[in-house]
Motif scaffolding. Structure first.
Motif, PDB file in Angstrom:
ATOM      1  N   MET A 409       0.827  -1.197   0.000  1.00  0.00           N
ATOM      2  CA  MET A 409       0.000   0.000   0.000  1.00  0.00           C
ATOM      3  C   MET A 409       0.867   1.254   0.000  1.00  0.00           C
ATOM      4  O   MET A 409       0.589   2.216  -0.728  1.00  0.00           O
ATOM      5  CB  MET A 409      -0.927   0.006   1.219  1.00  0.00           C
ATOM      6  CG  MET A 409      -1.999  -1.085   1.190  1.00  0.00           C
ATOM      7  SD  MET A 409      -2.899  -1.190   2.756  1.00  0.00           S
ATOM      8  CE  MET A 409      -3.596   0.451   2.826  1.00  0.00           C
ATOM      9  N   LEU A 410       1.931   1.261   0.777  1.00  0.00           N
ATOM     10  CA  LEU A 410       2.804   2.432   0.818  1.00  0.00           C
ATOM     11  C   LEU A 410       3.524   2.620  -0.507  1.00  0.00           C
ATOM     12  O   LEU A 410       3.691   3.754  -0.991  1.00  0.00           O
ATOM     13  CB  LEU A 410       3.815   2.277   1.953  1.00  0.00           C
ATOM     14  CG  LEU A 410       3.264   2.442   3.366  1.00  0.00           C
ATOM     15  CD1 LEU A 410       4.345   2.114   4.394  1.00  0.00           C
ATOM     16  CD2 LEU A 410       2.771   3.866   3.576  1.00  0.00           C
ATOM     17  N   GLN A 411       3.953   1.525  -1.133  1.00  0.00           N
ATOM     18  CA  GLN A 411       4.608   1.646  -2.426  1.00  0.00           C
ATOM     19  C   GLN A 411       3.641   2.202  -3.472  1.00  0.00           C
ATOM     20  O   GLN A 411       4.009   3.034  -4.321  1.00  0.00           O
ATOM     21  CB  GLN A 411       5.141   0.287  -2.867  1.00  0.00           C
ATOM     22  CG  GLN A 411       6.385  -0.168  -2.109  1.00  0.00           C
ATOM     23  CD  GLN A 411       6.875  -1.530  -2.558  1.00  0.00           C
ATOM     24  OE1 GLN A 411       6.095  -2.332  -3.064  1.00  0.00           O
ATOM     25  NE2 GLN A 411       8.165  -1.778  -2.372  1.00  0.00           N
ATOM     26  N   SER A 412       2.401   1.722  -3.444  1.00  0.00           N
ATOM     27  CA  SER A 412       1.398   2.232  -4.378  1.00  0.00           C
ATOM     28  C   SER A 412       1.161   3.718  -4.149  1.00  0.00           C
ATOM     29  O   SER A 412       1.064   4.509  -5.102  1.00  0.00           O
ATOM     30  CB  SER A 412       0.096   1.444  -4.218  1.00  0.00           C
ATOM     31  OG  SER A 412      -0.924   1.995  -5.036  1.00  0.00           O
ATOM     32  N   THR A 413       1.091   4.105  -2.891  1.00  0.00           N
ATOM     33  CA  THR A 413       0.895   5.521  -2.571  1.00  0.00           C
ATOM     34  C   THR A 413       2.076   6.348  -3.061  1.00  0.00           C
ATOM     35  O   THR A 413       1.900   7.465  -3.575  1.00  0.00           O
ATOM     36  CB  THR A 413       0.719   5.688  -1.062  1.00  0.00           C
ATOM     37  OG1 THR A 413      -0.381   4.907  -0.624  1.00  0.00           O
ATOM     38  CG2 THR A 413       0.486   7.145  -0.702  1.00  0.00           C
ATOM     39  N   GLN A 414       3.274   5.817  -2.935  1.00  0.00           N
ATOM     40  CA  GLN A 414       4.453   6.546  -3.382  1.00  0.00           C
ATOM     41  C   GLN A 414       4.432   6.750  -4.903  1.00  0.00           C
ATOM     42  O   GLN A 414       4.747   7.835  -5.417  1.00  0.00           O
ATOM     43  CB  GLN A 414       5.716   5.783  -2.973  1.00  0.00           C
ATOM     44  CG  GLN A 414       7.009   6.530  -3.245  1.00  0.00           C
ATOM     45  CD  GLN A 414       8.215   5.718  -2.828  1.00  0.00           C
ATOM     46  OE1 GLN A 414       8.205   4.505  -2.982  1.00  0.00           O
ATOM     47  NE2 GLN A 414       9.239   6.390  -2.312  1.00  0.00           N
ATOM     48  N   ARG A 415       4.033   5.694  -5.672  1.00  0.00           N
ATOM     49  CA  ARG A 415       3.962   5.826  -7.131  1.00  0.00           C
ATOM     50  C   ARG A 415       2.896   6.839  -7.545  1.00  0.00           C
ATOM     51  O   ARG A 415       3.100   7.656  -8.451  1.00  0.00           O
ATOM     52  CB  ARG A 415       3.669   4.467  -7.749  1.00  0.00           C
ATOM     53  CG  ARG A 415       4.871   3.514  -7.734  1.00  0.00           C
ATOM     54  CD  ARG A 415       4.620   2.328  -8.660  1.00  0.00           C
ATOM     55  NE  ARG A 415       3.428   1.578  -8.262  1.00  0.00           N
ATOM     56  CZ  ARG A 415       3.452   0.552  -7.425  1.00  0.00           C
ATOM     57  NH1 ARG A 415       4.594   0.173  -6.876  1.00  0.00           N
ATOM     58  NH2 ARG A 415       2.343  -0.093  -7.115  1.00  0.00           N
ATOM     59  N   ARG A 416       1.771   6.772  -6.878  1.00  0.00           N
ATOM     60  CA  ARG A 416       0.685   7.698  -7.218  1.00  0.00           C
ATOM     61  C   ARG A 416       1.075   9.138  -6.922  1.00  0.00           C
ATOM     62  O   ARG A 416       0.667  10.067  -7.618  1.00  0.00           O
ATOM     63  CB  ARG A 416      -0.580   7.339  -6.456  1.00  0.00           C
ATOM     64  CG  ARG A 416      -1.203   6.013  -6.919  1.00  0.00           C
ATOM     65  CD  ARG A 416      -2.344   5.615  -6.020  1.00  0.00           C
ATOM     66  NE  ARG A 416      -3.388   6.638  -6.008  1.00  0.00           N
ATOM     67  CZ  ARG A 416      -4.413   6.637  -5.161  1.00  0.00           C
ATOM     68  NH1 ARG A 416      -4.506   5.674  -4.254  1.00  0.00           N
ATOM     69  NH2 ARG A 416      -5.322   7.579  -5.219  1.00  0.00           N
ATOM     70  N   ALA A 417       1.908   9.313  -5.867  1.00  0.00           N
ATOM     71  CA  ALA A 417       2.331  10.677  -5.531  1.00  0.00           C
ATOM     72  C   ALA A 417       3.229  11.264  -6.604  1.00  0.00           C
ATOM     73  O   ALA A 417       3.324  12.494  -6.745  1.00  0.00           O
ATOM     74  CB  ALA A 417       3.053  10.682  -4.188  1.00  0.00           C
ATOM     75  N   ARG A 418       3.891  10.417  -7.390  1.00  0.00           N
ATOM     76  CA  ARG A 418       4.786  10.907  -8.429  1.00  0.00           C
ATOM     77  C   ARG A 418       4.080  11.096  -9.779  1.00  0.00           C
ATOM     78  O   ARG A 418       4.667  11.610 -10.728  1.00  0.00           O
ATOM     79  CB  ARG A 418       5.947   9.934  -8.603  1.00  0.00           C
ATOM     80  CG  ARG A 418       6.863   9.872  -7.381  1.00  0.00           C
ATOM     81  CD  ARG A 418       7.886   8.771  -7.534  1.00  0.00           C
ATOM     82  NE  ARG A 418       8.779   8.715  -6.369  1.00  0.00           N
ATOM     83  CZ  ARG A 418       9.652   7.741  -6.159  1.00  0.00           C
ATOM     84  NH1 ARG A 418       9.736   6.737  -7.029  1.00  0.00           N
ATOM     85  NH2 ARG A 418      10.425   7.773  -5.090  1.00  0.00           N
TER      86      ARG A 418
END
Length: 627
Positions: A409-418
């Protein structure tokens, strides 16, 4: 008074023998009519003395009363009682009356009954009476410091028809000789003395048996009550006390045999537990294969040694420190699982037949208790392994899966933030409706306010959180592997064994103690020191779990340390942040004494001080041994 050690109980007499002695007393009194007036006047004193002799059950106190009474009845200055050794090859004990403590201290040695007039009395049935013992050609003189003596009377003391020892009387008051009436009175006294000695021997033997039985029961209770880790040390200590020996030593088969002494029979015996005032140099000593005593012990037969220092069968350096010894096989179910050795000091009294019998019975009971304690420990270990399997499954099925999902979930959030903001096709932070590359606000119409994009610090923080989760998952997987690993799957080096102990302790503690190694631990630590160090670590961790209520424990094994005397050594440090030793906890202090004893077995030391909690809270245990 007695210049020698307390007399040891020997084989008790039968009731029939006591009855025979009573009949002899009756026969002796039939000659009282022949006493002179002066001797008859001494009859009340004799009768009182006969009652006094039998007033106490203690064997050596009975000896003292006999010699004091004999001196009064015969009206002489000195009296002595020589007690025959069990094998009747001399005197085992020599009890005197009439000499001062200073005179006794000046005498270099007391007679052994193998030479001179004392040996003559031992070899004949009738009393020996002399006007001047110095003039008799059979006399061998007195040792330096001995007071002068002339007149002499010696006669045997019988217990149940068997000669127990001899009464010796010298220096008749007034300078005269011992008379016929003196001989008759002392013979009557000797008869009563034999009866009193027989009763005292029965009492002493009963007390000794009771002591060994109580000791066996206490040993079994201690082992089955949970003191399994110190089982061999408990056996050694209890046996030493019961046998009145200089040391209690437990030996186990070396790697040449299996743990029960079966196998190919090619291994030796190694000293693994010692109870002694000075145990230095004993732990780790090996009786080599092929030794004569080893073959006898392996066959389940006890070995009795008169003098370990001179017996050619004793081939280790340890034997030079001891005298009379017993080596008793620890046998259970037809298997020899070890040996219990009980040596006395050099020059000490040999073990009696009663002591040998009682010690052999104790060894059999100790072997059974050890087997039962091992079975109990196996059951406890099985319960721990089952609990570890459950914990490992829970960690794998629940904790790791949840952590892994959180990381995704955190990795997905990080990608979406970029990614560009949805519906704009622009980079985060650009104005909606503007062409790429155009100036902000150049479009037609009024432009809405730009949407804020995520800060770079937010993305970096999410990345760090993902990395921490990955590291946590790796550590949990390592813990799972350790929980699933059986003790015999790892190489039994010092480092592995220390890690295994801290891993086992993690379950009851609720956390894993941190471990630090200093120096080449696996290279420098010998097997004997490793065994004691691991046992000391286990004791320290057990104390921390049961008594300290600690939340953090740090373990350090340093093989580059210097001991207080400057020699090279190994230091084990176990520090916690618990309540400390100062708390009123007798259990933890007992554990500290066990740690000190383990260090002393190797010639080392153990100490404790403030811990690693705030303000020095907790306890730091430092255990050291020479390398």
């Amino acid at each position: 008074m007695s210049p020698t050690s307390p007399g040891r109980p020997v084989s008790p007499v039968s009731p029939a023998a006591t009855e025979a002695a009573n009949q002899a007393a009756v026969l002796a009194t039939t000659d009282l009519e022949a006493l002179s007036g002066d001797s008859a006047a001494r009859l009340p004193r004799l009768l009182e003395a006969m009652v006094t002799i039998g007033t106490g059950p203690e064997l050596h106190s009975t000896f003292d009363r006999i010699v004091e009474t004999a001196a009064r009845v015969a009206d002489c200055r000195y009296a002595a009682l020589g007690v025959l050794a069990e094998h009747r090859d001399g005197l085992q004990d020599f009890v005197t009356c009439g000499m001062t403590d200073e005179q006794i201290a000046r005498i270099s040695r007391f007679p052994d009954g193998k030479h001179g007039l004392l040996a003559v009395v031992l070899g004949q049935e009738e009393p020996l009476r002399l006007h001047d013992l110095n003039a008799d050609p059979r006399a061998c003189g007195f040792p330096p410091g001995h007071p002068p003596m002339r007149s002499f009377l010696g006669l045997p003391v019988r217990v149940g028809g068997e000669v127990f020892g001899n009464l010796y009387l010298t220096e008749k008051r007034g300078g005269g000789d011992f008379t016929d009436n003196d001989v008759l009175l002392i013979k009557i006294l000797a008869t009563q003395a034999g009866i009193a000695i027989g009763n005292a021997r029965l009492h002493e033997a009963a007390r000794q048996r009771e002591r060994w039985i109580d000791g066996s029961a206490a040993l079994t209770t201690s082992l089955l009550a949970g003191d399994v880790d110190n089982a061999l040390a408990v056996v050694a200590e209890e046996a030493r006390w019961l046998a009145d020996s200089a040391a209690g030593i437990v030996l186990l088969p070396t790697s040449g045999e299996n743990g029960h002494g079966e196998g190919g029979g090619g291994g030796g015996l190694e000293i693994v537990a010692v109870s002694a005032d000075d145990a230095r140099g004993l732990i780790g000593t090996v009786v080599p294969p092929g030794s004569a005593v080893l073959e006898q012990l392996r066959g389940g037969e006890p070995v009795y040694i008169d003098d370990a220092a001179t017996d050619p069968r004793m081939v280790t350096h340890v034997s030079q420190r001891f005298g009379p010894s017993m080596m008793l096989p620890l046998t259970s179910g037809g298997r020899v699982i070890g040996t219990l050795a009980l040596p006395r000091e050099r020059g000490g009294e040999p073990f009696t037949e009663v002591e040998k019998t009682l010690a052999a019975q104790f060894a059999a009971q100790a072997a059974l208790a050890l087997v039962l304690a091992d079975a109990q420990r196996d059951r406890e270990r099985l319960a721990v392994y089952e609990d570890r399997d459950r914990i490992a499954r829970d960690l794998h099925d629940l904790v790791i899966q949840r952590l892994f999902a959180t990381g995704l979930m955190l990795q997905s959030t990080q990608r979406r933030a970029r990614e560009p903001l949805p519906g704009t096709g622009s980079e985060p932070g650009s104005e909606p409706g503007s062409e790429p590359g155009s100036e902000p606000g150049s479009g037609s119409g009024s432009a809405p306010e730009p949407l804020p994009g995520p800060e770079p610090e937010v993305s970096e923080g999410i990345g760090r959180a993902v990395d921490e989760l990955d590291a946590t998952i790796a550590e949990i997987r390592t813990a799972i592997y350790a929980l699933q690993q059986q003790p015999d799957e790892a190489v039994a080096g010092p480092r592995t064994r220390v890690l295994r102990e801290t891993g086992l302790a993690a379950v009851p503690l609720g956390f894993r103690p941190s471990v630090t190694f200093v120096g080449p631990v696996d290279v420098r630590l010998p097997e004997a020191a490793t065994k004691e160090l691991v046992a000391a670590l286990r004791e320290a961790l057990s104390n921390a779990f049961r008594h300290a209520r600690a939340s953090r424990i740090e373990v350090t094994v340093d093989v580059t340390a210097a001991l207080p005397d400057g020699s090279d050594g190994v230091l084990l440090t176990v520090a916690d942040d618990g309540v400390g030793v100062g708390a009123p906890d007798a259990g933890r202090r007992s554990g500290m004494r066990n740690l000190a004893r383990r260090a002393e077995n190797l010639g080392g030391t153990a100490s404790w001080g403030p811990g690693i909690g705030p303000g020095g809270a907790g306890t730091t245990v430092v255990w050291g041994a020479p390398l």
